[in-house]
Design a protein around this motif. Structure first.
Motif, PDB file in Angstrom:
ATOM      1  N   GLY A 152      36.754  15.896 -21.647  1.00 36.33           N
ATOM      2  CA  GLY A 152      37.740  16.947 -21.875  1.00 36.33           C
ATOM      3  C   GLY A 152      37.240  18.012 -22.824  1.00 36.33           C
ATOM      4  N   ALA A 153      36.507  17.593 -23.869  1.00 38.23           N
ATOM      5  CA  ALA A 153      35.958  18.561 -24.817  1.00 38.23           C
ATOM      6  C   ALA A 153      34.931  19.468 -24.151  1.00 38.23           C
ATOM      7  CB  ALA A 153      35.345  17.836 -26.010  1.00 38.23           C
ATOM      8  N   LEU A 154      34.118  18.917 -23.263  1.00 41.74           N
ATOM      9  CA  LEU A 154      33.087  19.712 -22.592  1.00 41.74           C
ATOM     10  C   LEU A 154      33.684  20.644 -21.549  1.00 41.74           C
ATOM     11  CD1 LEU A 154      30.339  16.979 -22.071  1.00 41.74           C
ATOM     12  CD2 LEU A 154      30.282  18.873 -23.701  1.00 41.74           C
ATOM     13  N   THR A 155      34.664  20.174 -20.824  1.00 45.19           N
ATOM     14  CA  THR A 155      35.219  20.942 -19.710  1.00 45.19           C
ATOM     15  C   THR A 155      36.451  21.750 -20.093  1.00 45.19           C
ATOM     16  OG1 THR A 155      36.593  19.073 -18.990  1.00 45.19           O
ATOM     17  CG2 THR A 155      34.358  19.218 -18.095  1.00 45.19           C
ATOM     18  N   GLY A 156      36.944  21.596 -21.325  1.00 47.54           N
ATOM     19  CA  GLY A 156      38.135  22.312 -21.735  1.00 47.54           C
ATOM     20  C   GLY A 156      39.391  21.812 -21.060  1.00 47.54           C
ATOM     21  N   THR A 157      39.420  20.516 -20.733  1.00 55.77           N
ATOM     22  CA  THR A 157      40.536  19.919 -20.019  1.00 55.77           C
ATOM     23  C   THR A 157      41.209  18.879 -20.898  1.00 55.77           C
ATOM     24  OG1 THR A 157      39.309  20.206 -17.959  1.00 55.77           O
ATOM     25  CG2 THR A 157      41.244  18.779 -17.881  1.00 55.77           C
ATOM     26  N   SER A 158      42.533  18.881 -20.921  1.00 57.05           N
ATOM     27  CA  SER A 158      43.258  17.928 -21.740  1.00 57.05           C
ATOM     28  C   SER A 158      43.223  16.543 -21.115  1.00 57.05           C
ATOM     29  CB  SER A 158      44.710  18.379 -21.915  1.00 57.05           C
ATOM     30  OG  SER A 158      45.416  17.492 -22.764  1.00 57.05           O
ATOM     31  N   TYR A 159      43.387  15.533 -21.960  1.00 52.54           N
ATOM     32  CA  TYR A 159      43.266  14.144 -21.483  1.00 52.54           C
ATOM     33  C   TYR A 159      44.284  13.818 -20.404  1.00 52.54           C
ATOM     34  CZ  TYR A 159      47.534  12.684 -23.839  1.00 52.54           C
ATOM     35  OH  TYR A 159      48.850  12.545 -24.190  1.00 52.54           O
ATOM     36  N   GLU A 160      45.506  14.360 -20.496  1.00 51.51           N
ATOM     37  CA  GLU A 160      46.520  14.019 -19.487  1.00 51.51           C
ATOM     38  C   GLU A 160      46.185  14.612 -18.127  1.00 51.51           C
ATOM     39  OE1 GLU A 160      48.140  17.788 -21.455  1.00 51.51           O
ATOM     40  OE2 GLU A 160      47.116  15.949 -22.069  1.00 51.51           O
ATOM     41  N   ARG A 161      45.371  15.677 -18.106  1.00 54.41           N
ATOM     42  CA  ARG A 161      44.929  16.242 -16.831  1.00 54.41           C
ATOM     43  C   ARG A 161      43.768  15.442 -16.246  1.00 54.41           C
ATOM     44  NH1 ARG A 161      46.538  21.214 -15.326  1.00 54.41           N
ATOM     45  NH2 ARG A 161      48.180  22.098 -16.594  1.00 54.41           N
ATOM     46  N   LEU A 162      43.080  14.692 -17.089  1.00 55.89           N
ATOM     47  CA  LEU A 162      42.025  13.813 -16.595  1.00 55.89           C
ATOM     48  C   LEU A 162      42.566  12.435 -16.226  1.00 55.89           C
ATOM     49  CD1 LEU A 162      39.203  14.645 -19.173  1.00 55.89           C
ATOM     50  CD2 LEU A 162      39.389  15.478 -16.828  1.00 55.89           C
ATOM     51  N   ASN A 163      43.778  12.146 -16.655  1.00 55.72           N
ATOM     52  CA  ASN A 163      44.315  10.813 -16.443  1.00 55.72           C
ATOM     53  C   ASN A 163      44.504  10.491 -14.967  1.00 55.72           C
ATOM     54  OD1 ASN A 163      46.977   8.827 -16.409  1.00 55.72           O
ATOM     55  ND2 ASN A 163      45.559   8.428 -18.106  1.00 55.72           N
ATOM     56  N   TRP A 164      44.860  11.505 -14.160  1.00 55.60           N
ATOM     57  CA  TRP A 164      45.016  11.232 -12.729  1.00 55.60           C
ATOM     58  C   TRP A 164      43.660  10.896 -12.095  1.00 55.60           C
ATOM     59  CZ3 TRP A 164      42.634  13.793  -8.766  1.00 55.60           C
ATOM     60  CH2 TRP A 164      42.051  15.023  -9.057  1.00 55.60           C
ATOM     61  N   ILE A 165      42.568  11.512 -12.624  1.00 57.22           N
ATOM     62  CA  ILE A 165      41.235  11.129 -12.153  1.00 57.22           C
ATOM     63  C   ILE A 165      40.949   9.682 -12.545  1.00 57.22           C
ATOM     64  CG2 ILE A 165      38.770  11.661 -12.244  1.00 57.22           C
ATOM     65  CD1 ILE A 165      39.436  14.519 -12.838  1.00 57.22           C
ATOM     66  N   HIS A 166      41.328   9.309 -13.764  1.00 62.79           N
ATOM     67  CA  HIS A 166      41.182   7.924 -14.221  1.00 62.79           C
ATOM     68  C   HIS A 166      41.870   6.967 -13.250  1.00 62.79           C
ATOM     69  CE1 HIS A 166      41.834   4.356 -16.706  1.00 62.79           C
ATOM     70  NE2 HIS A 166      43.134   4.533 -16.558  1.00 62.79           N
ATOM     71  N   ARG A 167      43.093   7.290 -12.844  1.00 64.98           N
ATOM     72  CA  ARG A 167      43.831   6.394 -11.945  1.00 64.98           C
ATOM     73  C   ARG A 167      43.194   6.338 -10.558  1.00 64.98           C
ATOM     74  NH1 ARG A 167      48.282   9.172 -14.276  1.00 64.98           N
ATOM     75  NH2 ARG A 167      48.629  10.311 -12.337  1.00 64.98           N
ATOM     76  N   TRP A 168      42.773   7.507 -10.045  1.00 57.71           N
ATOM     77  CA  TRP A 168      42.250   7.519  -8.685  1.00 57.71           C
ATOM     78  C   TRP A 168      40.827   6.963  -8.592  1.00 57.71           C
ATOM     79  CZ3 TRP A 168      44.414   7.675  -4.153  1.00 57.71           C
ATOM     80  CH2 TRP A 168      45.714   8.149  -4.048  1.00 57.71           C
ATOM     81  N   VAL A 169      40.040   7.125  -9.632  1.00 54.97           N
ATOM     82  CA  VAL A 169      38.722   6.487  -9.627  1.00 54.97           C
ATOM     83  C   VAL A 169      38.893   4.968  -9.656  1.00 54.97           C
ATOM     84  CG1 VAL A 169      36.586   6.156 -10.934  1.00 54.97           C
ATOM     85  CG2 VAL A 169      37.526   8.447 -10.649  1.00 54.97           C
ATOM     86  N   ALA A 170      39.893   4.484 -10.401  1.00 53.17           N
ATOM     87  CA  ALA A 170      40.170   3.046 -10.405  1.00 53.17           C
ATOM     88  C   ALA A 170      40.579   2.576  -9.011  1.00 53.17           C
ATOM     89  CB  ALA A 170      41.255   2.729 -11.424  1.00 53.17           C
ATOM     90  N   ARG A 171      41.337   3.396  -8.297  1.00 49.45           N
ATOM     91  CA  ARG A 171      41.724   3.034  -6.930  1.00 49.45           C
ATOM     92  C   ARG A 171      40.524   3.052  -5.985  1.00 49.45           C
ATOM     93  NH1 ARG A 171      47.036   6.886  -7.657  1.00 49.45           N
ATOM     94  NH2 ARG A 171      48.145   5.438  -9.058  1.00 49.45           N
ATOM     95  N   CYS A 172      39.632   4.002  -6.189  1.00 48.78           N
ATOM     96  CA  CYS A 172      38.386   4.002  -5.404  1.00 48.78           C
ATOM     97  C   CYS A 172      37.564   2.764  -5.719  1.00 48.78           C
ATOM     98  CB  CYS A 172      37.579   5.262  -5.706  1.00 48.78           C
ATOM     99  SG  CYS A 172      38.341   6.813  -5.150  1.00 48.78           S
ATOM    100  N   MET A 173      37.566   2.377  -6.990  1.00 46.84           N
ATOM    101  CA  MET A 173      36.850   1.163  -7.383  1.00 46.84           C
ATOM    102  C   MET A 173      37.456  -0.064  -6.711  1.00 46.84           C
ATOM    103  SD  MET A 173      35.899  -0.082 -11.253  1.00 46.84           S
ATOM    104  CE  MET A 173      37.581  -0.497 -11.699  1.00 46.84           C
ATOM    105  N   PHE A 174      38.764  -0.069  -6.542  1.00 40.50           N
ATOM    106  CA  PHE A 174      39.410  -1.181  -5.849  1.00 40.50           C
ATOM    107  C   PHE A 174      38.990  -1.224  -4.382  1.00 40.50           C
ATOM    108  CE2 PHE A 174      43.009  -2.784  -3.308  1.00 40.50           C
ATOM    109  CZ  PHE A 174      43.091  -4.072  -3.817  1.00 40.50           C
ATOM    110  N   ILE A 175      38.790  -0.063  -3.767  1.00 37.52           N
ATOM    111  CA  ILE A 175      38.342  -0.027  -2.359  1.00 37.52           C
ATOM    112  C   ILE A 175      36.966  -0.662  -2.224  1.00 37.52           C
ATOM    113  CG2 ILE A 175      37.667   1.500  -0.468  1.00 37.52           C
ATOM    114  CD1 ILE A 175      39.847   3.430  -1.371  1.00 37.52           C
ATOM    115  N   THR A 176      36.027  -0.276  -3.072  1.00 40.42           N
ATOM    116  CA  THR A 176      34.672  -0.851  -2.987  1.00 40.42           C
ATOM    117  C   THR A 176      34.674  -2.326  -3.393  1.00 40.42           C
ATOM    118  OG1 THR A 176      34.190  -0.017  -5.222  1.00 40.42           O
ATOM    119  CG2 THR A 176      33.523   1.357  -3.355  1.00 40.42           C
ATOM    120  N   ALA A 177      35.555  -2.698  -4.346  1.00 40.72           N
ATOM    121  CA  ALA A 177      35.657  -4.118  -4.716  1.00 40.72           C
ATOM    122  C   ALA A 177      36.196  -4.932  -3.547  1.00 40.72           C
ATOM    123  CB  ALA A 177      36.548  -4.282  -5.939  1.00 40.72           C
TER     124      ALA A 177
END
Length: 638
Positions: A152-177
């Motif tokens: 977020g500091a590098l991209t100028g993005t707040s943590y809550e805007r990255l949180n949806w990426i956090h959730r969806w990457v976890a879902r992608c991880m569940f697909i590969t798992a």
């Protein structure tokens, strides 16, 4: 044979994935740096009184603006596909769909590369590679989860805007798992060996356990479950991830454990940094000059005041840190809401030398705060509180020629400090903005009182100036049988009334409906409005909690007088015609414009669709010469 190139190993393929993931972060960082340079260039041009400082001047900036406009239009576009039972359910913006779709495609392409899915000989090899790809995503999941986020500091993005990426990457991880486990089961199933394998092999049981925990984590992150009890969700979510990480650490071979240690290090670093900030901002030992003599160990003490419409004003004098307009903190009051910490937007500016929050009572902690304020009239001794923050990032609005601020109900806690900051900067001459349009949609007249003083000061600060910022403010009051004011009485009742009346529901003016839910459009003349419907508008447009409320008569004047609002603040009954309102401001802009919205999901969705549609109509990115539009949609809720 010695001259043949060896195929990449699974570890090398995992590195290839991170080349793409890291490349995306680098691109976002470059964009952030470019935006900051443009901001500096525009403010410098404004300080030199150059005409239209928010309009691109040279070829390089014009190319940058065209690319930015095209990216915005594609990323913000939404497909409106409402379901009758769930009218607020819409698909995510196209940008999110493309980003997550690209991530899934990349993962599956790498996982199945060079494999024949029909051949049973490759099934276990596919399972092993899918296991590698699952672990590869674990650091990214934790990178996107932290509050003090380096991405977020590098991209100028707040943590809550990255949180949806956090959730969806976890879902992608569940697909590969699931692919990892599924292909092993498919291979074992050929020999009817699945049950025996789990009985004999502890590693297989560990993998099944990790998959089950990950399944629970994914299910619990969906909004219907997450919002049932958010405090419980946070606790179980942390415990579940600790359990998942522990099982994975035991399950994977030694040469792959670094993919687990790195996320652990990321998580611990975030917690340590957050703790250091928390201690420094709240312990009196570090702020002896600012701390109250009676503050004790904690230097932040808050008073609680009940406001109309079940809202609470929390005020903390002499804050120990600086913040920017629109940022928020996590507030914890041990004596009122033990073991609970909730995010609230700061409604004041650093120049006010105090932190204030306007908190609408819902359930849980917010209801306890209001109950405490309601039972402590007038405000009694202050309470010790802990403040974690500030958090939140967005592009600086002073660099845009025209700014449209749209808020619904308590969404004004976000837009009001932005308005006040723009006015302050205008008085100091550090601004490229020429005009601000402030639109506030409230359910009833009592909510207007929350920010009446701030709105009055902002409007009057620029009134009568020959040059400088132009501020136009409109307040839209909507009401129906479920949204009226003064239903619960007591200290929650509004201090604004007509002849002291308090009613249970608005007087219907159109047979079976309240005209306050109609859409109204602004005329060129300030203070007037016209209904967008073809139905005849009765004399008393809507009561909105007051008999005889009519936007054309003296009742509006009485409301302005009661709140000391200037006549230039337009008070209307009905809903704003957002498309026409925003289009008018964009047509009159002399450079890049910004539209900021905060409020309920429905309001945010409408503004997002209208801005995207207007950008497409105006052909911003197609060489028409129309200036670009920056859209910021602030989260509202968890």
């Amino acid at each position: 044979m010695s001259g043949m190139a060896m195929p990449p190993t699974n570890a090398q393929l995992a590195q290839i994935y991170w080349i793409f993931a890291g490349g995306a972060i680098v691109i976002a960082t470059i964009v952030n740096i470019g935006d900051k340079l443009i901001h500096r260039q525009r403010i410098a041009a404004a300080s030199k009184s150059e005409p239209n400082p928010a309009r691109p001047k040279n070829a390089l900036i014009k190319v940058w603006a065209a690319i930015t406009a095209l990216t915005r239009e594609l990323s913000q576009a939404t497909i409106h596909a409402p379901i009758p039972k769930y009218p607020q359910l819409n698909l995510p913006p196209l940008g999110r769909i493309l980003l997550i779709g690209t991530n899934i495609s990349l993962l599956l392409s790498i996982a199945f590369w060079k494999f024949n899915l029909k051949s049973w000989r490759t099934w276990e090899d596919i399972a092993v590679r899918c296991g590698h790809m699952t672990l590869t995503q674990l650091p990214l999941v934790f990178l996107m989860a932290g509050k003090r986020n380096i991405v977020g500091a590098l991209t100028g993005t707040s943590y809550e805007r990255l949180n949806w990426i956090h959730r969806w990457v976890a879902r992608c991880m569940f697909i590969t798992a699931s692919c990892h486990m599924g292909f092993f089961l498919k291979s074992w199933g050929r020999y009817h060996y699945i049950r025996k394998k789990f009985e004999l092999d502890i590693i297989s049981r560990q993998g099944l356990g990790a998959w089950c925990v990950l399944l629970w984590i994914i299910l619990s992150t969906f909004a219907p479950i997450r919002n049932i009890r958010y405090e419980f969700f946070v606790v179980q979510h942390v415990i579940s991830y600790i359990g998942f990480t522990t099982i994975v650490m035991i399950h994977v071979p030694k040469d792959m454990k670094q993919w687990v240690w790195v996320p652990v290090g990321i998580y611990l670093t975030d917690r340590v940094v957050r703790t250091l900030y928390l201690v420094y901002n709240n312990i009196s030992l570090f702020h002896k000059r600012k701390a109250d003599a009676a503050a004790g160990l904690f230097c932040c003490r808050a008073t609680f005041t009940a406001l109309p419409d079940r809202a609470t004003l929390v005020s903390i004098p002499k804050p120990t840190f600086k913040w920017k307009p629109g940022q928020h903190v996590f507030l914890h009051c041990p004596s009122i809401t033990p073991l609970q910490s909730h995010p609230f937007t700061i409604t004041t500016l650093p120049s006010d030398n105090k932190l204030e929050f306007v908190i609408r009572a819902h359930q849980g902690g917010t209801r306890r705060l209001f109950r405490h304020a309601n039972e402590s009239l007038p405000p009694v001794a202050s309470k010790a509180v802990l403040v974690d923050g500030p958090y939140g990032r967005m592009r600086a609005l002073e660099q845009f020629d025209t700014v449209v601020l749209v808020a619904g109900s308590t969404g004004a806690t976000f837009t009001m400090p932005l308005l006040r900051d723009l006015v302050r900067r205008s008085c100091e001459g550090k601004i490229a903005a020429r005009k601000v349009k402030f639109v506030w949609v409230v359910k009833n007249k009592g909510q207007v009182e929350w920010f009446a003083k701030g709105l009055k000061e902002a409007v009057e600060a620029v009134t009568g100036l020959q040059e400088g910022l132009v501020v136009e403010a409109s307040v839209y009051i909507t009401c129906d049988t479920t949204l009226t004011m003064d239903r619960e009485g007591g200290s929650n009742a509004s201090s604004i009334s007509s002849a002291g009346a308090s009613i249970e529901k608005p007087v219907l003016c159109g047979g079976d409906r309240c005209c306050c839910t109609d859409t109204v459009q602004e005329d060129e003349k300030a203070g007037t409005s016209t209904s967008s419907t073809s139905l005849p508008v009765p004399r008393n447009t809507c009561t909105c909690g007051m008999p005889g409320f009519d936007p054309a008569n003296e009742v509006v004047t009485s409301i302005q007088a009661a709140l000391s609002l200037p006549e230039s603040v337009n008070i209307k009954t009905g809903r704003p015609a957002l498309r026409a309102l925003i289009n008018k401001e964009l047509e009159q802009a002399r450079g890049e414009a910004a539209v900021v919205v905060c409020g309920p999901v429905g309001l945010k969705g409408v503004v997002r669709r209208e801005v995207t549609g207007l950008c497409d109509e105006r052909a911003v990115c197609k060489g028409s010469g129309a200036d670009g539009v920056y859209l910021h949609v602030e989260g509202f809720g968890w």
